[in-house]
Design an enzyme around this catalytic site. Structure first.
Site, PDB file in Angstrom:
ATOM      1  N   HIS A  13      -3.140   7.858  -5.407  1.00 15.12           N
ATOM      2  CA  HIS A  13      -2.239   6.544  -5.432  1.00 15.12           C
ATOM      3  C   HIS A  13      -2.137   6.422  -6.994  1.00 15.12           C
ATOM      4  O   HIS A  13      -3.150   5.897  -7.570  1.00 15.12           O
ATOM      5  CB  HIS A  13      -2.832   5.437  -4.756  1.00 15.12           C
ATOM      6  CG  HIS A  13      -1.950   4.023  -4.995  1.00 15.12           C
ATOM      7  ND1 HIS A  13      -1.660   3.220  -3.967  1.00 15.12           N
ATOM      8  CD2 HIS A  13      -1.465   3.638  -6.075  1.00 15.12           C
ATOM      9  CE1 HIS A  13      -0.980   2.149  -4.503  1.00 15.12           C
ATOM     10  NE2 HIS A  13      -0.968   2.419  -5.604  1.00 15.12           N
ATOM     11  N   HIS A  15       0.165   5.123 -10.646  1.00  7.66           N
ATOM     12  CA  HIS A  15       1.454   4.763 -11.114  1.00  7.66           C
ATOM     13  C   HIS A  15       1.670   5.518 -12.608  1.00  7.66           C
ATOM     14  O   HIS A  15       0.719   5.525 -13.574  1.00  7.66           O
ATOM     15  CB  HIS A  15       1.435   3.320 -11.584  1.00  7.66           C
ATOM     16  CG  HIS A  15       1.358   2.530 -10.222  1.00  7.66           C
ATOM     17  ND1 HIS A  15       2.434   2.073  -9.358  1.00  7.66           N
ATOM     18  CD2 HIS A  15       0.022   2.048  -9.560  1.00  7.66           C
ATOM     19  CE1 HIS A  15       2.093   1.616  -8.514  1.00  7.66           C
ATOM     20  NE2 HIS A  15       0.595   1.434  -8.278  1.00  7.66           N
ATOM     21  N   LYS A  99       6.578   5.018   0.903  1.00 10.73           N
ATOM     22  CA  LYS A  99       5.792   3.713   0.410  1.00 10.73           C
ATOM     23  C   LYS A  99       6.472   2.206   1.086  1.00 10.73           C
ATOM     24  O   LYS A  99       7.502   2.150   0.581  1.00 10.73           O
ATOM     25  CB  LYS A  99       5.499   3.541  -1.120  1.00 10.73           C
ATOM     26  CG  LYS A  99       4.918   2.452  -1.534  1.00 10.73           C
ATOM     27  CD  LYS A  99       3.452   2.527  -1.372  1.00 10.73           C
ATOM     28  CE  LYS A  99       2.724   1.420  -1.784  1.00 10.73           C
ATOM     29  NZ  LYS A  99       1.475   1.659  -2.611  1.00 10.73           N
ATOM     30  N   HIS A 136       1.319  -1.080   1.118  1.00 10.63           N
ATOM     31  CA  HIS A 136       0.734  -1.799   0.484  1.00 10.63           C
ATOM     32  C   HIS A 136       0.566  -3.020   1.279  1.00 10.63           C
ATOM     33  O   HIS A 136       1.397  -3.931   1.923  1.00 10.63           O
ATOM     34  CB  HIS A 136       1.806  -2.298  -0.866  1.00 10.63           C
ATOM     35  CG  HIS A 136       0.884  -3.431  -1.643  1.00 10.63           C
ATOM     36  ND1 HIS A 136       0.446  -2.997  -2.711  1.00 10.63           N
ATOM     37  CD2 HIS A 136       0.463  -4.679  -1.448  1.00 10.63           C
ATOM     38  CE1 HIS A 136      -0.037  -4.315  -3.239  1.00 10.63           C
ATOM     39  NE2 HIS A 136      -0.054  -5.120  -2.358  1.00 10.63           N
ATOM     40  N   HIS A 174      -5.289   1.285  -1.409  1.00 11.89           N
ATOM     41  CA  HIS A 174      -6.210   0.376  -2.127  1.00 11.89           C
ATOM     42  C   HIS A 174      -6.841  -0.739  -1.215  1.00 11.89           C
ATOM     43  O   HIS A 174      -6.518  -1.954  -1.247  1.00 11.89           O
ATOM     44  CB  HIS A 174      -5.523  -0.176  -3.212  1.00 11.89           C
ATOM     45  CG  HIS A 174      -3.995  -0.716  -3.096  1.00 11.89           C
ATOM     46  ND1 HIS A 174      -3.652  -1.460  -2.226  1.00 11.89           N
ATOM     47  CD2 HIS A 174      -2.971  -0.389  -3.852  1.00 11.89           C
ATOM     48  CE1 HIS A 174      -2.253  -1.725  -2.106  1.00 11.89           C
ATOM     49  NE2 HIS A 174      -2.091  -1.167  -3.290  1.00 11.89           N
ATOM     50  N   ASP A 247      -4.860   3.926  -8.036  1.00 15.24           N
ATOM     51  CA  ASP A 247      -4.218   2.843  -8.358  1.00 15.24           C
ATOM     52  C   ASP A 247      -4.133   2.626  -9.776  1.00 15.24           C
ATOM     53  O   ASP A 247      -3.975   1.246 -10.405  1.00 15.24           O
ATOM     54  CB  ASP A 247      -4.447   1.782  -7.494  1.00 15.24           C
ATOM     55  CG  ASP A 247      -3.114   0.576  -7.445  1.00 15.24           C
ATOM     56  OD1 ASP A 247      -2.141   0.931  -7.904  1.00 15.24           O
ATOM     57  OD2 ASP A 247      -3.595  -0.612  -7.355  1.00 15.24           O
TER      58      ASP A 247
HETATM   59  C1  NCD Z   1       0.675  -1.976  -9.227  1.00 12.61           C
HETATM   60  C2  NCD Z   1       1.713  -1.667 -10.484  1.00 12.61           C
HETATM   61  O1  NCD Z   1       1.531  -2.224 -11.556  1.00 12.61           O
HETATM   62  O2  NCD Z   1       2.600  -1.061 -10.254  1.00 12.61           O
HETATM   63  N1  NCD Z   1      -0.191  -2.894  -9.744  1.00 12.61           N
HETATM   64  C3  NCD Z   1      -1.254  -3.178  -9.139  1.00 12.61           C
HETATM   65  O3  NCD Z   1      -1.893  -4.213  -9.781  1.00 12.61           O
HETATM   66  N2  NCD Z   1      -1.942  -2.473  -8.515  1.00 12.61           N
HETATM   67  C4  NCD Z   1       1.160  -2.269  -8.150  1.00 12.61           C
HETATM   68  C5  NCD Z   1       0.600  -2.202  -7.107  1.00 12.61           C
HETATM   69  O4  NCD Z   1       0.058  -1.041  -6.596  1.00 12.61           O
HETATM   70  O5  NCD Z   1       0.241  -3.084  -6.177  1.00 12.61           O
HETATM   71 ZN    ZN Z   2      -0.559   0.736  -6.895  1.00 14.44          ZN
END
Ligand code: NCD
Ligand code: ZN
Length: 346
Positions: A13, A15, A99, A136, A174, A247
């Protein structure tokens, strides 16, 4: 000097964002991780297989020289997603998962799902072709306290969905609560959970004690200590249903340090050092490999990596910069609030 050698890890996971931020952060993942599931919550989101193809190409274009890294692409489920497009994405080998963001649950989720009935045809197709749904797991109803959102989601959304479509393979992403851990343990083999690095380390005090600390704010928000302990026990147990999904969610500092800061913690640079520390504290260094390198691929039907990674515990502290500089601005790196001595060997 203590050392441990494990198969090269993956991040289930992640970003990466896009443009200058992606260019600035990608090396922090590809230096250590062989593969990562790439979150699709860009603006606009990665909705179709064609979007994912184009995004994958942009990722490969900024990959640092010499790094071997495979982005595993996901689609952002909307009420307009076409089952045929999803199936095509899986068949072509591009798409690893879809997702589900409940609308409004987190960063860039306003285009997410409001009414699960509207996406049932897509979920049914996914169940039929064996494509996992990454969830999520938080409700967004204003009446529900933010610290209860995950537990209420399990009861009112996830469990009913899994009863309705028992064949659907679901990753609860998460996981942050004991309820989440217990629910996964009680379920049949088609439910698993990812756990972040930071939720193994912080509880909600980190965000609020001694002043408001935006760099510890993420979603799902960190919970009470007994939840953190349940996450630690699950992650270090070797149970194949739990694996790492960092995450890691970079936001430039001005977007975090302001009157309404974004959710997300940037952990990619020091995640492996933090995890070695946590697993050593739990007397479970021998289970680190299961959590970061074996359980995830097994769940997603992939082979574990052949390459290895060695972590070394040094007498002196391992130093990480406080911030990652990117073309879009500085991004604060997660501070675990204890000295790190484990480092990935070059
Ligand atoms: C994530 C993001 O910034 O894209 N933020 C987070 O707090 N984890 C989005 C997510 O995974 O919920
Ligand atoms: Zn995330």
């Amino acid at each position: 000097m203590k050392t441990i050698t494990i198969r090269r890890p993956d991040d289930w996971h992640l970003h990466l964002r896009d443009g200058a931020v992606m260019e600035g952060v990608i090396g922090d993942t590809s230096r250590h991780f062989a593969r990562a599931i790439i979150m699709p919550n860009l603006v606009p989101p990665v909705v179709t297989t064609a979007d994912a193809q184009a995004y994958r190409q942009r990722i490969m274009e900024v990959l640092p020289e010499g790094h071997r890294f495979q982005p595993l692409m996901t689609l952002y489920l909307t009420e307009h997603t076409q089952a045929d497009d999803v199936e095509e994405g899986k068949r072509s080998g591009l798409i690893t998962a879809v997702k589900l963001y409940p609308a409004g649950a987190t960063t860039n989720s306003h285009g997410g799902v409001r009414d699960l009935d509207k996406v049932m045809p897509v979920l049914e197709r996914m169940a039929a072709i064996g494509l996992p749904l990454c969830v999520h797991g938080e409700v967004t109803t204003p009446e529900v306290d933010i610290f209860d959102r995950e537990a209420v989601f399990i009861e009112t959304v996830l469990d009913p969905l899994r009863r309705r479509l028992p064949e659907l393979k679901v990753t609860m992403e998460h996981v942050t609560t004991k309820e989440g851990i217990d629910y996964i343990k009680s379920a049949p083999a088609n439910l698993a959970g990812s756990i972040t690095t930071h939720h193994l380390i912080i509880n909600r005090n980190a965000i609020l004690v001694g002043g408001i600390r935006p760099h510890y704010y993420c979603l799902p928000v960190a919970k009470r200590e007994h939840h953190r302990l349940a996450l630690r026990a699950a992650a270090t147990s070797g149970d194949p249903r739990f694996f790492l999904g960092t995450d890691s969610a970079p936001h430039v500092d001005p977007s975090k340090e302001c009157g309404c800061g974004c959710a997300g913690i940037y952990t990619s640079p020091n995640t492996m050092s933090c995890l070695a520390h946590v697993f050593e504290q739990e007397n479970a260094l021998d289970r680190l490999e299961a959590f970061v390198s074996l359980n995830g691929p097994a769940w997603y039907g992939l082979a574990p990596n052949e390459e290895t990674m060695t972590l070394v515990k040094h007498d002196e502290q391992a130093h990480f910069p406080a911030k990652r500089e990117t073309g879009a601005g500085d991004i604060t790196i997660f501070d675990p609030m204890f000295p790190l001595h484990w480092a990935v060997a070059d």
